[in-house]
Motif scaffolding. Structure first.
Motif, short mmCIF file in Angstrom:
data_model
loop_
_atom_site.label_atom_id
_atom_site.label_comp_id
_atom_site.label_asym_id
_atom_site.label_seq_id
_atom_site.Cartn_x
_atom_site.Cartn_y
_atom_site.Cartn_z
N ASP A 165 53.28 48.71 44.38
CA ASP A 165 52.98 49.59 45.51
C ASP A 165 54.05 49.48 46.59
N ARG A 166 53.92 50.26 47.62
CA ARG A 166 54.92 50.30 48.71
C ARG A 166 55.07 48.97 49.44
N ASP A 167 53.99 48.17 49.42
CA ASP A 167 54.01 46.88 50.11
C ASP A 167 54.59 45.77 49.25
N GLY A 168 55.02 46.10 48.03
CA GLY A 168 55.59 45.11 47.14
C GLY A 168 54.58 44.42 46.24
N GLY A 169 53.30 44.76 46.38
CA GLY A 169 52.29 44.20 45.48
C GLY A 169 52.44 44.81 44.11
N GLU A 170 52.16 44.00 43.09
CA GLU A 170 52.32 44.53 41.74
C GLU A 170 51.28 43.97 40.79
N ILE A 171 51.08 44.71 39.70
CA ILE A 171 50.27 44.27 38.57
C ILE A 171 51.18 44.38 37.36
N ASP A 172 51.28 43.30 36.60
CA ASP A 172 52.26 43.22 35.52
C ASP A 172 52.02 44.23 34.40
N PHE A 173 50.79 44.30 33.90
CA PHE A 173 50.47 45.21 32.80
C PHE A 173 49.14 45.90 33.05
N ILE A 174 49.14 47.21 32.88
CA ILE A 174 47.90 47.98 32.94
C ILE A 174 47.84 48.81 31.67
N ALA A 175 46.85 48.51 30.84
CA ALA A 175 46.66 49.26 29.60
C ALA A 175 45.55 50.28 29.84
N GLU A 176 45.87 51.54 29.62
CA GLU A 176 44.91 52.62 29.85
C GLU A 176 44.55 53.27 28.53
N ALA A 177 43.27 53.25 28.18
CA ALA A 177 42.79 53.86 26.95
C ALA A 177 42.70 55.38 27.13
N ALA A 178 42.56 56.08 26.05
CA ALA A 178 42.47 57.55 26.07
C ALA A 178 41.30 58.03 26.93
N ASP A 179 40.22 57.23 27.01
CA ASP A 179 39.06 57.63 27.81
C ASP A 179 39.20 57.26 29.29
N GLY A 180 40.35 56.69 29.68
CA GLY A 180 40.60 56.35 31.08
C GLY A 180 40.24 54.93 31.47
N ARG A 181 39.59 54.18 30.58
CA ARG A 181 39.25 52.78 30.88
C ARG A 181 40.52 51.95 30.94
N VAL A 182 40.53 50.94 31.82
CA VAL A 182 41.73 50.17 32.11
C VAL A 182 41.48 48.67 31.91
N VAL A 183 42.45 48.01 31.29
CA VAL A 183 42.51 46.55 31.22
C VAL A 183 43.81 46.16 31.92
N ALA A 184 43.72 45.26 32.90
CA ALA A 184 44.89 44.88 33.69
C ALA A 184 45.18 43.39 33.51
N LEU A 185 46.48 43.06 33.43
CA LEU A 185 46.90 41.68 33.22
C LEU A 185 47.94 41.26 34.24
N GLU A 186 47.77 40.06 34.76
CA GLU A 186 48.78 39.39 35.57
C GLU A 186 49.28 38.21 34.75
N VAL A 187 50.57 37.93 34.81
CA VAL A 187 51.15 36.81 34.09
C VAL A 187 51.71 35.83 35.12
#
Length: 86
Positions: free
Chosen positions: A8-30
């Motif tokens: 984001d603009r503030d420099g915050g980040e999420i390493d991986f966001i997996a988005e399924a075809a139905d819009g559901r999301v799994v997010a990962l930080e490493v």
């Protein structure tokens, strides 16, 4: 399935966001750390609050050996969980 990285603009980040075809999301930080805390999941919590019910779950991957819950539907998992089978 689509794979994303978020910064984001503030420099915050999420390493991986997996988005399924139905819009559901799994997010990962490493994290390159053996010990993690709920603080390490703050961006995952932010995303969960932003997208609501489309957030399936999140995980903070770490170099330690223990798996545990950090928050509702957010977990701490050893990075080795990616290639080990139960």
């Amino acid at each position: 399935m689509r794979l994303h990285h978020l910064r984001d603009r503030d420099g915050g980040e999420i390493d991986f966001i997996a988005e399924a075809a139905d819009g559901r999301v799994v997010a990962l930080e490493v994290k390159a750390a053996q010990a993690v805390s709920p603080r390490d999941a703050h961006r995952l919590k932010w995303l969960r609050n932003k997208i609501g019910s489309d957030f399936a779950c999140g995980a903070v991957l770490h170099t330690g050996e223990r798996s545990f819950r950090l928050d509702d539907d957010i977990y701490a998992l050893p990075i080795s969980a990616l290639w080990l089978t139960p």
